[in-house]
Design a protein around this motif. Structure first.
Motif, PDB file in Angstrom:
ATOM      1  N   ARG A   1       4.787   6.815  -4.064  1.00  0.00           N
ATOM      2  CA  ARG A   1       3.798   5.731  -4.209  1.00  0.00           C
ATOM      3  C   ARG A   1       3.995   4.678  -3.128  1.00  0.00           C
ATOM      4  NH1 ARG A   1       3.948   5.026 -10.730  1.00  0.00           N
ATOM      5  NH2 ARG A   1       2.555   6.761 -11.204  1.00  0.00           N
ATOM      6  N   ASN A   2       5.257   4.339  -2.861  1.00  0.00           N
ATOM      7  CA  ASN A   2       5.541   3.352  -1.812  1.00  0.00           C
ATOM      8  C   ASN A   2       5.074   3.852  -0.450  1.00  0.00           C
ATOM      9  OD1 ASN A   2       6.630   1.513  -3.574  1.00  0.00           O
ATOM     10  ND2 ASN A   2       8.745   2.120  -3.220  1.00  0.00           N
ATOM     11  N   LEU A   3       5.307   5.144  -0.175  1.00  0.00           N
ATOM     12  CA  LEU A   3       4.872   5.711   1.105  1.00  0.00           C
ATOM     13  C   LEU A   3       3.350   5.686   1.230  1.00  0.00           C
ATOM     14  CD1 LEU A   3       7.271   8.772   1.525  1.00  0.00           C
ATOM     15  CD2 LEU A   3       7.189   6.724   2.938  1.00  0.00           C
TER      16      LEU A   3
ATOM     17  N   SER B   1      -1.750   0.621   3.754  1.00  0.00           N
ATOM     18  CA  SER B   1      -1.695  -0.721   4.351  1.00  0.00           C
ATOM     19  C   SER B   1      -1.794  -0.645   5.869  1.00  0.00           C
ATOM     20  CB  SER B   1      -0.401  -1.429   3.954  1.00  0.00           C
ATOM     21  OG  SER B   1      -0.381  -1.673   2.569  1.00  0.00           O
TER      22      SER B   1
ATOM     23  N   SER C   1       1.334   3.694  -0.311  1.00  0.00           N
ATOM     24  CA  SER C   1       0.940   2.298  -0.189  1.00  0.00           C
ATOM     25  C   SER C   1       1.147   1.796   1.241  1.00  0.00           C
ATOM     26  CB  SER C   1       1.751   1.450  -1.172  1.00  0.00           C
ATOM     27  OG  SER C   1       1.434   0.096  -1.022  1.00  0.00           O
ATOM     28  N   ARG C   2       2.274   2.141   1.831  1.00  0.00           N
ATOM     29  CA  ARG C   2       2.548   1.720   3.215  1.00  0.00           C
ATOM     30  C   ARG C   2       1.558   2.353   4.186  1.00  0.00           C
ATOM     31  NH1 ARG C   2       8.689   2.947   4.034  1.00  0.00           N
ATOM     32  NH2 ARG C   2       8.090   2.666   6.197  1.00  0.00           N
TER      33      ARG C   2
ATOM     34  N   ARG D   1       8.193   7.046  -7.393  1.00  0.00           N
ATOM     35  CA  ARG D   1       8.177   5.681  -6.858  1.00  0.00           C
ATOM     36  C   ARG D   1       8.196   5.699  -5.325  1.00  0.00           C
ATOM     37  NH1 ARG D   1      12.832   1.587  -8.408  1.00  0.00           N
ATOM     38  NH2 ARG D   1      13.606   3.592  -8.990  1.00  0.00           N
ATOM     39  N   ILE D   2       9.021   6.565  -4.745  1.00  0.00           N
ATOM     40  CA  ILE D   2       9.093   6.671  -3.280  1.00  0.00           C
ATOM     41  C   ILE D   2       7.757   7.135  -2.716  1.00  0.00           C
ATOM     42  CG2 ILE D   2      10.130   8.010  -1.402  1.00  0.00           C
ATOM     43  CD1 ILE D   2      12.772   7.918  -3.033  1.00  0.00           C
TER      44      ILE D   2
END
Length: 92
Positions: free
Chosen positions: A60-62, A68, A64-65, A57-58
């Motif tokens: 994927r968030n990284l 972006s 994604s950020r 999850r971490i």
């Protein structure tokens, strides 16, 4: 003579029963130890699954950020280029 034999026989039976109890106690102890080892192993596996899920999850968030931020940078550059072309057209 017969009394001595009976006493020896009784001692042998008692010793046999004591050895059987000892073996039973040892087997029970081993079973408890194995149960504990399995419980520790199972707990660690569950912990590793949670850690893996959290790590995924971490990550994927990284990603994604980062994506972006990259997208925003590209869009800003495109906007700057467009504004630059407009300013050139106006100045002509």
């Amino acid at each position: 003579n017969t009394a001595a034999f009976r006493l020896w026989r009784l001692q042998k039976e008692l010793l046999s029963k004591e050895e059987a109890r000892l073996l039973e106690a040892r087997a029970l102890l081993e079973k408890k130890q194995l149960r504990h080892i399995f419980w520790v192993w199972h707990s660690r596996c569950l912990e590793m699954e949670r850690i893996l899920a959290l790590t995924t999850r971490i990550q994927r968030n990284l990603v994604s950020r980062c994506f972006s931020a990259w997208k925003e940078t590209v869009e800003q550059k495109a906007l700057y280029r467009c504004n630059m072309f407009r300013l050139r057209a106006v100045s002509l």
